[in-house]
Design a protein around this motif. Structure first.
Motif, PDB file in Angstrom:
ATOM      1  N   TRP A   1      43.401  40.257  41.216  1.00 25.73           N
ATOM      2  CA  TRP A   1      44.289  40.030  40.074  1.00 25.73           C
ATOM      3  C   TRP A   1      45.567  39.300  40.462  1.00 25.73           C
ATOM      4  O   TRP A   1      46.223  38.684  39.620  1.00 25.73           O
ATOM      5  CB  TRP A   1      44.635  41.352  39.400  1.00 25.73           C
ATOM      6  N   ARG A   2      45.941  39.316  41.729  1.00 25.78           N
ATOM      7  CA  ARG A   2      47.197  38.672  42.138  1.00 25.78           C
ATOM      8  C   ARG A   2      47.093  37.162  42.194  1.00 25.78           C
ATOM      9  O   ARG A   2      48.092  36.461  42.216  1.00 25.78           O
ATOM     10  CB  ARG A   2      47.624  39.204  43.511  1.00 25.78           C
ATOM     11  N   SER A   3      45.872  36.643  42.211  1.00 21.67           N
ATOM     12  CA  SER A   3      45.701  35.194  42.379  1.00 21.67           C
ATOM     13  C   SER A   3      45.435  34.474  41.062  1.00 21.67           C
ATOM     14  O   SER A   3      45.166  33.282  41.059  1.00 21.67           O
ATOM     15  CB  SER A   3      44.531  34.936  43.343  1.00 21.67           C
ATOM     16  N   LYS A   4      45.516  35.209  39.940  1.00 21.68           N
ATOM     17  CA  LYS A   4      45.146  34.597  38.663  1.00 21.68           C
ATOM     18  C   LYS A   4      46.367  34.141  37.875  1.00 21.68           C
ATOM     19  O   LYS A   4      47.438  34.739  37.934  1.00 21.68           O
ATOM     20  CB  LYS A   4      44.343  35.595  37.825  1.00 21.68           C
ATOM     21  N   ASN A   5      46.169  33.081  37.096  1.00 20.09           N
ATOM     22  CA  ASN A   5      47.213  32.583  36.211  1.00 20.09           C
ATOM     23  C   ASN A   5      47.307  33.483  34.984  1.00 20.09           C
ATOM     24  O   ASN A   5      46.322  33.727  34.303  1.00 20.09           O
ATOM     25  CB  ASN A   5      46.884  31.141  35.787  1.00 20.09           C
ATOM     26  N   LYS A   6      48.524  33.979  34.657  1.00 21.51           N
ATOM     27  CA  LYS A   6      48.672  34.977  33.604  1.00 21.51           C
ATOM     28  C   LYS A   6      49.281  34.409  32.316  1.00 21.51           C
ATOM     29  O   LYS A   6      49.982  35.086  31.604  1.00 21.51           O
ATOM     30  CB  LYS A   6      49.546  36.141  34.103  1.00 21.51           C
ATOM     31  N   VAL A   7      49.070  33.126  32.041  1.00 21.18           N
ATOM     32  CA  VAL A   7      49.603  32.520  30.819  1.00 21.18           C
ATOM     33  C   VAL A   7      48.764  32.968  29.629  1.00 21.18           C
ATOM     34  O   VAL A   7      47.537  32.851  29.631  1.00 21.18           O
ATOM     35  CB  VAL A   7      49.593  30.983  30.923  1.00 21.18           C
TER      36      VAL A   7
ATOM     37  N   SER B   1      50.178  51.655  39.666  1.00 19.68           N
ATOM     38  CA  SER B   1      51.621  51.751  39.882  1.00 19.68           C
ATOM     39  C   SER B   1      52.358  50.572  39.261  1.00 19.68           C
ATOM     40  O   SER B   1      53.432  50.723  38.682  1.00 19.68           O
ATOM     41  CB  SER B   1      51.913  51.830  41.383  1.00 19.68           C
ATOM     42  N   ALA B   2      51.786  49.381  39.396  1.00 19.83           N
ATOM     43  CA  ALA B   2      52.413  48.197  38.801  1.00 19.83           C
ATOM     44  C   ALA B   2      52.496  48.334  37.286  1.00 19.83           C
ATOM     45  O   ALA B   2      53.510  48.008  36.671  1.00 19.83           O
ATOM     46  CB  ALA B   2      51.623  46.950  39.188  1.00 19.83           C
ATOM     47  N   TRP B   3      51.420  48.824  36.649  1.00 14.61           N
ATOM     48  CA  TRP B   3      51.449  49.046  35.202  1.00 14.61           C
ATOM     49  C   TRP B   3      52.526  50.061  34.830  1.00 14.61           C
ATOM     50  O   TRP B   3      53.253  49.879  33.860  1.00 14.61           O
ATOM     51  CB  TRP B   3      50.085  49.544  34.734  1.00 14.61           C
ATOM     52  N   ASP B   4      52.610  51.112  35.630  1.00 17.51           N
ATOM     53  CA  ASP B   4      53.645  52.112  35.375  1.00 17.51           C
ATOM     54  C   ASP B   4      55.024  51.475  35.321  1.00 17.51           C
ATOM     55  O   ASP B   4      55.812  51.710  34.400  1.00 17.51           O
ATOM     56  CB  ASP B   4      53.647  53.178  36.479  1.00 17.51           C
ATOM     57  N   ASN B   5      55.319  50.675  36.327  1.00 18.56           N
ATOM     58  CA  ASN B   5      56.655  50.109  36.448  1.00 18.56           C
ATOM     59  C   ASN B   5      56.930  49.010  35.438  1.00 18.56           C
ATOM     60  O   ASN B   5      58.075  48.809  35.028  1.00 18.56           O
ATOM     61  CB  ASN B   5      56.866  49.610  37.877  1.00 18.56           C
TER      62      ASN B   5
ATOM     63  N   SER C   1      55.006  39.234  35.221  1.00 19.30           N
ATOM     64  CA  SER C   1      53.977  38.406  34.590  1.00 19.30           C
ATOM     65  C   SER C   1      52.760  38.201  35.489  1.00 19.30           C
ATOM     66  O   SER C   1      51.718  37.748  35.023  1.00 19.30           O
ATOM     67  CB  SER C   1      54.562  37.049  34.195  1.00 19.30           C
ATOM     68  N   ASP C   2      52.908  38.533  36.787  1.00 22.28           N
ATOM     69  CA  ASP C   2      51.782  38.394  37.704  1.00 22.28           C
ATOM     70  C   ASP C   2      50.759  39.514  37.544  1.00 22.28           C
ATOM     71  O   ASP C   2      49.639  39.413  38.039  1.00 22.28           O
ATOM     72  CB  ASP C   2      52.271  38.394  39.160  1.00 22.28           C
ATOM     73  N   VAL C   3      51.158  40.582  36.869  1.00 24.12           N
ATOM     74  CA  VAL C   3      50.286  41.756  36.741  1.00 24.12           C
ATOM     75  C   VAL C   3      49.370  41.571  35.530  1.00 24.12           C
ATOM     76  O   VAL C   3      49.830  41.181  34.451  1.00 24.12           O
ATOM     77  CB  VAL C   3      51.130  43.036  36.577  1.00 24.12           C
ATOM     78  N   PRO C   4      48.088  41.836  35.662  1.00 26.50           N
ATOM     79  CA  PRO C   4      47.151  41.635  34.547  1.00 26.50           C
ATOM     80  C   PRO C   4      47.379  42.633  33.418  1.00 26.50           C
ATOM     81  O   PRO C   4      47.988  43.689  33.599  1.00 26.50           O
ATOM     82  CB  PRO C   4      45.775  41.855  35.193  1.00 26.50           C
TER      83      PRO C   4
END
Length: 522
Positions: free
Chosen positions: A358-364, A92-96, A113-116
């Motif tokens: 996936w919510r706890s990872k740094n997405k830089v 759902s997050a990818w969809d949005n 940016s929090d979403v992988p």
């Protein structure tokens, strides 16, 4: 699972890297039970069942309302687990994200940016910029970037031929008074399917090369729909980068308005050539006869076909269709994202989640992600076998085969490659999809569209789907088949013939081709 039907915003070309979404999750943690909220959202917008997984992808017209939609999704036969709320949330997050739905993330109190990264999706805006940059003289000074695999994995001389065609179609000076043009519309006769249209254009490209003309493809009726906006409406360039430069196109369209240009032969059109010249005319001989040493990789009736009467045409059509479809546009990229997300989104989410929360990872994004990994093709489950079953009114042109014959060939491939258990099934026939459920040892994916029942003509069937859907979903299947690891089809079908050509110029020669019949002209 039952189907999830999602409505999508229009403007597919502007949302090229988006995928339609219809799941709206209204809460995320914050002390509230994730499962109950997610299931509540599903109750209002879609439901999960036990036997099927399906998203309906929708590409409404640019000026349509939300209830004027065209459905195209992908289906996968599988069983649903009860403990996949996190998977649903990530999908759902990818969809949005792809829909640029900022409200969704505001409600959840999180950033996009929090979403992988979604491994099965492309950033179509970014990829289109790269493809346009690669479609330039500087980028093609050596060998074209749209050819995959080594030379031994493609038809002979593929890289050289693709480069030479590109330079032929992109002369350095389009204002040169000695430059000649062949200006044509795509075939529009009612009985001509997409495959026949493309095959006809490959013949016209051969004429253009033989007569040292620049081919300018004009009106394409299948792109005359609301999904193709602006100048791309009614043009091949809605789906793939154009066959020639803007400068040469502009010059050709100016020159063709002058009677003397036609009288002097500077400009010609389809009316200047017979059907025989277009459909079975001379193959360009600039590269000798590379078809004479093609490695036999096609099996019919248990025997490798080493030669036949149309080797030259098979080689040439493969080169021509590869050139015409060398780079997808942002719109086509969006269609492919939609299909992959429908079919593979849940599997992709499971893979991402298997590496941790996936919510706890740094997405830089690092430099290597930006400069190197960004060019990788989107993920699909592999190995994948594409099976195209052509039946219906094609019986008047070739021997049609039941699904059982195709599956017999599929099982033969699996005997050699036991890890193979996935099939991308493309067919116009409803009965074929229904019969696929008898093969429980295979995992089937297919687009969710209305299918043909009985012997309805292809023209009637396409008319029932509408122009946009009857063009988009076959092209998605075509490109999926071109990228699959293996292919089973019917060489008597022009569509299968062209898929074979794309594969043989796309690094798939050594995958082989098992056909239930031979081309009727061999």
């Amino acid at each position: 699972m039952k189907s999830l039907e999602r409505l999508v915003s229009d403007k597919a070309s502007k949302l090229g890297n988006s995928f339609p979404c219809q799941i709206c999750v209204v809460g995320f943690l914050c002390g509230i039970c994730l499962t109950s909220l997610f299931l509540a959202a599903l109750t209002s917008l879609g439901t999960f069942g036990l036997t099927a997984f399906s998203f309906s992808s929708v590409f409404p017209s640019c000026n349509s309302t939300s209830d004027q939609v065209t459905d195209m999704g992908a289906h996968i036969d599988r069983t649903e687990n009860d403990d996949d709320d996190q998977v649903k949330l990530l999908v759902s997050a990818w969809d949005n994200i792809l829909l640029n739905n900022e409200d969704y993330f505001k409600k959840l109190g999180m950033n996009k940016s929090d979403v992988p990264n979604a491994p099965h999706l492309e950033n179509c805006e970014e990829r289109t910029r790269v493809r346009k940059r690669l479609d330039t003289p500087i980028a093609n000074q050596t060998f074209p970037s749209w050819i995959n695999g080594g030379d031994e994995e493609n038809y002979p001389l593929t890289r050289r031929v693709q480069r030479d065609i590109w330079y032929h179609q992109h002369p350095s000076d389009c204002q040169n008074k000695n430059l000649k043009f062949l200006v044509v519309d795509w075939e529009t006769l009612p009985g001509f399917g997409i495959g026949a249209q493309i095959a006809g254009m490959t013949g016209l490209l051969a004429i253009a090369i033989n007569e040292n003309r620049v081919l300018v493809a004009n009106y394409y009726n299948r792109a005359d729909h609301d999904g193709c906006i602006g100048s791309s409406r009614g043009s091949w360039s809605c789906y793939f980068l154009p066959e020639t430069s803007k400068e040469c196109r502009k010059r050709a369209l100016e020159v063709m308005k002058k009677r003397e240009a036609w009288d002097s032969g500077i400009v010609t059109g389809k009316q200047n050539y017979s059907s025989k010249e277009i459909w079975s005319g001379r193959i360009p001989k600039l590269w000798g006869q590379p078809w004479s040493y093609m490695k036999p990789t096609t099996e019919i009736n248990g025997t490798l076909v080493s030669s036949h009467r149309k080797m030259d045409r098979r080689w040439w059509r493969a080169q021509a269709v590869r050139y015409l479809m060398r780079f997808q546009t942002e719109y086509t990229c969006g269609l492919m994202n939609a299909a992959r997300h429908s079919a593979f989104g849940k599997e992709a989410a499971e893979i991402v989640l298997s590496s941790g929360d996936w919510r706890s990872k740094n997405k830089v994004r690092s430099e290597i992600e930006e400069e190197v990994w960004s060019s990788h093709k989107p993920w699909v489950p592999r190995p994948m076998l594409s099976v195209h079953v052509r039946m219906g009114d094609k019986a008047c042109e070739m021997r049609v085969a039941a699904l059982e014959e195709y599956m017999h060939l599929a099982d033969r491939i699996r005997d050699r490659f036991p890890e193979l258990n996935r099939i991308w099934l493309s067919t116009e026939m409803k009965e074929v999809v229904e019969r696929s459920k008898d093969y429980a040892h295979w995992r089937f994916y297919y687009t969710e569209v209305a299918r043909q029942v009985g012997n309805t003509s292809m023209a009637e069937y396409e008319g029932s789907l509408g122009r946009e859907m009857s063009t988009n979903y076959p092209l998605v299947n075509f490109l999926m088949a071109s990228e699959a690891d293996f292919f089973v089809g019917a060489l008597g079908s022009t569509w299968c013939f062209l898929i074979d050509g794309m594969r043989n110029t796309g690094g798939k020669v050594m995958s082989g081709y098992l056909s239930v019949n031979k081309d009727r002209f061999w």
